[in-house]
Design a protein around this motif. Sequence first.
Motif, PDB file in Angstrom:
ATOM      1  N   ASP A  48      -5.141   8.701  14.256  1.00 10.78           N
ATOM      2  CA  ASP A  48      -5.501   8.848  12.847  1.00 10.78           C
ATOM      3  C   ASP A  48      -5.392   7.466  12.199  1.00 10.78           C
ATOM      4  N   PHE A  49      -6.523   6.920  11.775  1.00 11.75           N
ATOM      5  CA  PHE A  49      -6.579   5.542  11.303  1.00 11.75           C
ATOM      6  C   PHE A  49      -7.035   5.456   9.850  1.00 11.75           C
ATOM      7  N   VAL A  50      -6.470   4.495   9.130  1.00  9.17           N
ATOM      8  CA  VAL A  50      -6.951   4.121   7.809  1.00  9.17           C
ATOM      9  C   VAL A  50      -7.307   2.639   7.892  1.00  9.17           C
ATOM     10  N   ILE A  51      -8.558   2.322   7.645  1.00  7.03           N
ATOM     11  CA  ILE A  51      -9.015   0.938   7.782  1.00  7.03           C
ATOM     12  C   ILE A  51      -9.303   0.370   6.399  1.00  7.03           C
ATOM     13  N   CYS A  52      -8.626  -0.734   6.081  1.00  9.40           N
ATOM     14  CA  CYS A  52      -8.765  -1.387   4.780  1.00  9.40           C
ATOM     15  C   CYS A  52      -9.929  -2.370   4.834  1.00  9.40           C
ATOM     16  N   LEU A  53     -11.000  -2.040   4.142  1.00  8.45           N
ATOM     17  CA  LEU A  53     -12.207  -2.855   4.178  1.00  8.45           C
ATOM     18  C   LEU A  53     -12.254  -3.840   3.020  1.00  8.45           C
ATOM     19  N   GLY A  54     -13.037  -4.886   3.208  1.00  5.58           N
ATOM     20  CA  GLY A  54     -13.274  -5.886   2.168  1.00  5.58           C
ATOM     21  C   GLY A  54     -14.566  -6.605   2.470  1.00  5.58           C
ATOM     22  N   TYR A  55     -14.461  -7.842   2.927  1.00  6.08           N
ATOM     23  CA  TYR A  55     -15.621  -8.668   3.245  1.00  6.08           C
ATOM     24  C   TYR A  55     -16.511  -7.975   4.281  1.00  6.08           C
ATOM     25  N   LYS A  56     -17.776  -7.783   3.927  1.00  6.37           N
ATOM     26  CA  LYS A  56     -18.771  -7.138   4.790  1.00  6.37           C
ATOM     27  C   LYS A  56     -18.280  -5.797   5.341  1.00  6.37           C
ATOM     28  N   ASP A 102     -13.111  -7.175  -1.989  1.00  8.74           N
ATOM     29  CA  ASP A 102     -13.364  -8.423  -1.255  1.00  8.74           C
ATOM     30  C   ASP A 102     -12.249  -9.443  -1.441  1.00  8.74           C
ATOM     31  N   ALA A 103     -11.686  -9.521  -2.642  1.00 12.82           N
ATOM     32  CA  ALA A 103     -10.719 -10.576  -2.957  1.00 12.82           C
ATOM     33  C   ALA A 103      -9.270 -10.103  -2.922  1.00 12.82           C
ATOM     34  N   THR A 104      -9.024  -8.853  -2.572  1.00 17.80           N
ATOM     35  CA  THR A 104      -7.672  -8.311  -2.558  1.00 17.80           C
ATOM     36  C   THR A 104      -6.855  -8.936  -1.429  1.00 17.80           C
ATOM     37  N   MET A 105      -5.597  -9.236  -1.711  1.00 12.29           N
ATOM     38  CA  MET A 105      -4.713  -9.794  -0.703  1.00 12.29           C
ATOM     39  C   MET A 105      -4.163  -8.684   0.212  1.00 12.29           C
ATOM     40  N   THR A 106      -3.495  -9.090   1.305  1.00 10.85           N
ATOM     41  CA  THR A 106      -3.055  -8.129   2.309  1.00 10.85           C
ATOM     42  C   THR A 106      -2.132  -7.047   1.739  1.00 10.85           C
ATOM     43  N   GLY A 107      -1.184  -7.445   0.906  1.00 13.76           N
ATOM     44  CA  GLY A 107      -0.299  -6.441   0.305  1.00 13.76           C
ATOM     45  C   GLY A 107      -1.049  -5.505  -0.621  1.00 13.76           C
ATOM     46  N   GLY A 108      -1.955  -6.069  -1.407  1.00 17.56           N
ATOM     47  CA  GLY A 108      -2.758  -5.262  -2.312  1.00 17.56           C
ATOM     48  C   GLY A 108      -3.591  -4.235  -1.580  1.00 17.56           C
ATOM     49  N   ARG A 109      -4.088  -4.600  -0.405  1.00 14.16           N
ATOM     50  CA  ARG A 109      -4.887  -3.649   0.379  1.00 14.16           C
ATOM     51  C   ARG A 109      -4.034  -2.453   0.810  1.00 14.16           C
ATOM     52  N   VAL A 110      -2.807  -2.729   1.231  1.00 17.63           N
ATOM     53  CA  VAL A 110      -1.913  -1.637   1.637  1.00 17.63           C
ATOM     54  C   VAL A 110      -1.595  -0.746   0.445  1.00 17.63           C
ATOM     55  N   LYS A 111      -1.349  -1.353  -0.700  1.00 18.53           N
ATOM     56  CA  LYS A 111      -1.048  -0.584  -1.911  1.00 18.53           C
ATOM     57  C   LYS A 111      -2.214   0.335  -2.279  1.00 18.53           C
ATOM     58  N   ARG A 112      -3.423  -0.163  -2.106  1.00 17.55           N
ATOM     59  CA  ARG A 112      -4.604   0.624  -2.496  1.00 17.55           C
ATOM     60  C   ARG A 112      -4.803   1.868  -1.647  1.00 17.55           C
ATOM     61  N   ILE A 113      -4.352   1.834  -0.397  1.00 17.00           N
ATOM     62  CA  ILE A 113      -4.592   2.999   0.463  1.00 17.00           C
ATOM     63  C   ILE A 113      -3.403   3.959   0.464  1.00 17.00           C
ATOM     64  N   ALA A 114      -2.442   3.752  -0.435  1.00 17.68           N
ATOM     65  CA  ALA A 114      -1.266   4.630  -0.523  1.00 17.68           C
ATOM     66  C   ALA A 114      -1.623   6.117  -0.627  1.00 17.68           C
ATOM     67  N   ASN A 201       0.656  -5.773  -6.864  1.00 17.30           N
ATOM     68  CA  ASN A 201      -0.743  -5.548  -7.247  1.00 17.30           C
ATOM     69  C   ASN A 201      -1.681  -6.156  -6.208  1.00 17.30           C
ATOM     70  N   ASP A 202      -2.963  -6.241  -6.559  1.00 19.85           N
ATOM     71  CA  ASP A 202      -3.966  -6.753  -5.618  1.00 19.85           C
ATOM     72  C   ASP A 202      -3.689  -8.187  -5.175  1.00 19.85           C
ATOM     73  N   ALA A 203      -2.995  -8.949  -5.995  1.00 22.87           N
ATOM     74  CA  ALA A 203      -2.735 -10.359  -5.681  1.00 22.87           C
ATOM     75  C   ALA A 203      -1.524 -10.556  -4.765  1.00 22.87           C
ATOM     76  N   THR A 204      -0.839  -9.486  -4.402  1.00 23.66           N
ATOM     77  CA  THR A 204       0.367  -9.600  -3.583  1.00 23.66           C
ATOM     78  C   THR A 204      -0.002  -9.823  -2.119  1.00 23.66           C
ATOM     79  N   VAL A 205       0.528 -10.882  -1.553  1.00 15.19           N
ATOM     80  CA  VAL A 205       0.348 -11.178  -0.127  1.00 15.19           C
ATOM     81  C   VAL A 205       1.498 -10.536   0.637  1.00 15.19           C
ATOM     82  N   TRP A 206       1.196  -9.622   1.513  1.00 13.64           N
ATOM     83  CA  TRP A 206       2.218  -8.873   2.244  1.00 13.64           C
ATOM     84  C   TRP A 206       3.204  -9.802   2.946  1.00 13.64           C
TER      85      TRP A 206
END
Length: 256
Positions: A48-56, A102-114, A201-206
Amino acid sequence: MKAVILAGGLGSRLSEETDRVPKPMVRIGRMPILWHIMKIYSHHGINDFVICLGYKGEVIKQFFLEMRSTLSDFTIDIGSGAISYHDKSHDDWRVTLIDTGDATMTGGRVKRIAPYLDNEAFCLTYGDGVADVDVQKVIAFHHEQKRLATVTAVEPPGRFGALELTGDRVGSFSEKIDNKNAYVNGGFFVLEPGCLDYITNDATVWEQEPLERLAAAEQLAAYRHKGFWKPMDTINDKRFLEDLWVKGNAPWKVWP
């Protein structure tokens, strides 16, 4: 348990490939490195996977929409559009694809898929590194440690976040490394839902404030992996992994 894969970065150091596709879609053999990473998890019982997309990100979406037909023999009824697949050995994966910006940092990506994590512990790794790590051993170790987070610690050449280890606990986390003998962040994390509280937030680098704060709070454990681990940061890394795969010597190919 779900596995979250960070697959939204630019991959600028691999521009020979990433001008066309996102970094996780750069191929090793016939398949993108993202597929190789998912096969590692699947071999250890996580499908069971959740893939955080951004660029392309649309390239990754298209890959999964076409994956079954690309890998299987099939018969199609042109009139009705019905498709009968002849390959019964396809991977039994459930894949959730989320555009995390596209511009979200690694931590922000994890937060978004909570919302897709069901408030349960989950695995997290990067979409550009492979290893022969035993994922179930990492998970078991994480539960034994009873901390919020576990990182897989590896010993490659130094250009990654350095871990100062005290037993099986990370005493400190530093984004840069000077000591070539230090353990470094190899991804393949196991995280409790409480880790999301360390992401602003989106600017947080994990790899910066969240991991540094978790380490300072004695909530970051380290699973020492002594086997193979290799990120694909440059075209030379890609060629190295490709050579191993083509020759049948890929240590990360733990599946049959």
